[in-house]
Design a protein around this motif. Structure first.
Motif, PDB file in Angstrom:
ATOM      1  N   LYS A  18      -7.748 -16.507  -8.405  1.00 39.52           N
ATOM      2  CA  LYS A  18      -7.235 -15.316  -7.735  1.00 39.52           C
ATOM      3  C   LYS A  18      -8.401 -14.654  -7.015  1.00 39.52           C
ATOM      4  N   LYS A  19      -8.087 -13.881  -5.980  1.00 43.14           N
ATOM      5  CA  LYS A  19      -9.089 -13.101  -5.291  1.00 43.14           C
ATOM      6  C   LYS A  19      -8.932 -11.641  -5.695  1.00 43.14           C
ATOM      7  N   LYS A  21     -10.409  -7.395  -5.528  1.00 46.63           N
ATOM      8  CA  LYS A  21     -11.076  -6.323  -4.797  1.00 46.63           C
ATOM      9  C   LYS A  21     -11.350  -5.175  -5.752  1.00 46.63           C
ATOM     10  N   GLU A 273      -5.689  -7.419  -7.354  1.00 46.32           N
ATOM     11  CA  GLU A 273      -5.590  -8.786  -6.846  1.00 46.32           C
ATOM     12  C   GLU A 273      -5.270  -8.756  -5.354  1.00 46.32           C
ATOM     13  N   ILE A 274      -5.969  -9.537  -4.575  1.00 45.23           N
ATOM     14  CA  ILE A 274      -5.734  -9.642  -3.139  1.00 45.23           C
ATOM     15  C   ILE A 274      -4.661 -10.697  -2.905  1.00 45.23           C
ATOM     16  N   LYS A 275      -3.518 -10.273  -2.406  1.00 39.89           N
ATOM     17  CA  LYS A 275      -2.409 -11.183  -2.120  1.00 39.89           C
ATOM     18  C   LYS A 275      -2.541 -11.714  -0.703  1.00 39.89           C
ATOM     19  N   GLU A 276      -2.411 -13.013  -0.557  1.00 37.65           N
ATOM     20  CA  GLU A 276      -2.526 -13.617   0.769  1.00 37.65           C
ATOM     21  C   GLU A 276      -1.155 -13.936   1.344  1.00 37.65           C
TER      22      GLU A 276
END
Length: 276
Positions: A18-19, A21, A273-276
Motif C-alpha cells: 500500500k502507499k 501519506k 492510505e493513498i488510493k490510486e
C-alpha cells in the motif's frame, strides 16, 4: 512491513503493498507541549480524576516526550494528553464541547515508545470518539480502540475494542478474537530491542482493524464492530489502584519504587492510505 522515512527522525513501519501519506504527527521536538495538537485529560466519567494532572511531563531534548509518576503531599499523579474529547471528559452537567485539535477516520496510527519499568502505573495509546458513550450504534458513535496497553513492565495486553458506552451496555472484543476482558495470563512479553523502544501500530479501514507490534502483526484482524466516524488520539498514563473494575490490576502501595520511572514517547503519527 515497509519503512517510511521522516527526515531527522526514526522511520515508521507501515503495512506492505500500500502507499501511505503522513497526515498528522508530533515528533516532540519542542520544549513544551504543543497545545495546537494536544489537550490534557483531567476528567473521567464526568468527575475530576484523583490522579490526572497537567505537569507530569517533560521533554528530554532528544525529540521525546517523557511522562512521569509524581508525588505531591502523599498523593501520586501522572498525565494524559489527547487530541479531542468525549462528554465524560467534562464535569457532569457541562454541555460545552471543546473544539478537537485533531480527529480522523481510517488510516494507520502509530506510536514509538519506551514503556515504564515499574508496577505502580500503566500506559496506553488509543483512539476514541466524542460520542462513544452516548449513541448506541458503534458505527456512528465510534469505538474505543486500544492500540497499546501496558499494565506490567515489559509487557502489553491483547488489543481491545470497547463500544456501547461504559455502563450496562458496554461490550468488548480483543485481538484474540474473544468477547472478554484481559487477565494477567494474557500479558504478552515484548522482545528486547537495542534501545528499549517499541513500535505499536493499527490499521483501521472500512473492513476492520489490524494491529502490529515492532513490524509484526499482533493478534487477529477484527472486523466487528467498525467505527465509521472520526476519532481522536490519546497518550495515556494512570496510577494503578483507582479503577477497581480492571481485573487483576489493583496496585499495592508501592509507589515509592516508581517515582523515578518514565514512559517515553518518540513520536505519534497518523497516515492515510493513498488510493490510486
Amino acid at each position: 512491513m515497509q519503512k517510511y522515512v521522516v527526515n531527522g527522525h526514526e522511520p515508521s513501519l507501515l503495512p506492505d503493498e500500500k502507499k501511505w501519506k503522513l497526515i498528522w504527527n508530533d515528533e516532540f521536538d519542542a520544549t513544551e507541549l504543543d497545545t495546537s495538537k494536544w489537550y490534557y485529560r483531567l476528567y473521567l466519567g464526568g468527575k475530576r480524576h484523583k490522579t490526572y494532572i497537567e505537569d507530569a511531563i517533560s521533554f528530554d531534548g532528544n525529540s521525546n516526550i517523557v511522562f512521569h509518576l509524581v508525588e505531591k503531599d502523599g498523593q501520586y499523579y501522572s498525565s494524559t494528553i489527547q487530541t479531542g474529547e468525549n462528554y465524560t471528559d467534562r464535569p457532569n452537567g457541562e454541555s460545552k464541547n471543546v473544539k478537537p485539535k485533531f480527529m480522523h477516520k481510517y488510516g494507520y496510527y502509530e506510536v514509538r515508545c519506551k514503556l515504564q519499568k515499574e508496577n505502580p502505573w500503566w500506559s496506553a495509546f488509543w483512539i476514541q470518539a466524542p460520542n462513544v458513550a452516548i449513541l448506541p450504534n458503534p458505527e456512528e458513535a465510534g469505538v474505543e480502540v486500544d492500540i497499546m496497553e501496558s499494565f506490567s513492565p515489559g509487557t502489553y495486553i491483547p488489543h481491545f475494542l470497547h463500544w456501547g458506552g461504559y455502563a450496562e451496555n458496554h461490550k468488548v472484543m480483543n485481538s484474540l478474537g474473544e468477547n472478554r476482558y484481559a487477565t494477567l495470563e494474557d500479558e504478552i512479553k515484548l522482545k528486547e530491542t537495542e534501545d528499549g523502544f517499541h513500535i505499536f501500530g493499527m490499521e483501521w479501514n472500512k473492513d476492520g482493524y489490524t494491529f502490529y507490534v515492532d513490524g509484526i502483526q499482533s493478534g487477529v484482524h477484527i472486523n466487528l464492530p467498525v467505527s465509521h466516524t472520526e476519532q481522536f488520539v490519546l497518550l495515556f498514563t494512570e496510577c494503578k489502584g483507582y479503577r477497581n473494575e480492571i481485573p487483576g490490576y489493583i496496585a499495592s502501595n508501592e509507589f515509592g519504587s516508581g517515582l523515578k520511572d518514565e514512559f517515553i514517547v518518540d513520536y505519534v503519527r497518523v497516515f492515510d492510505e493513498i488510493k490510486e
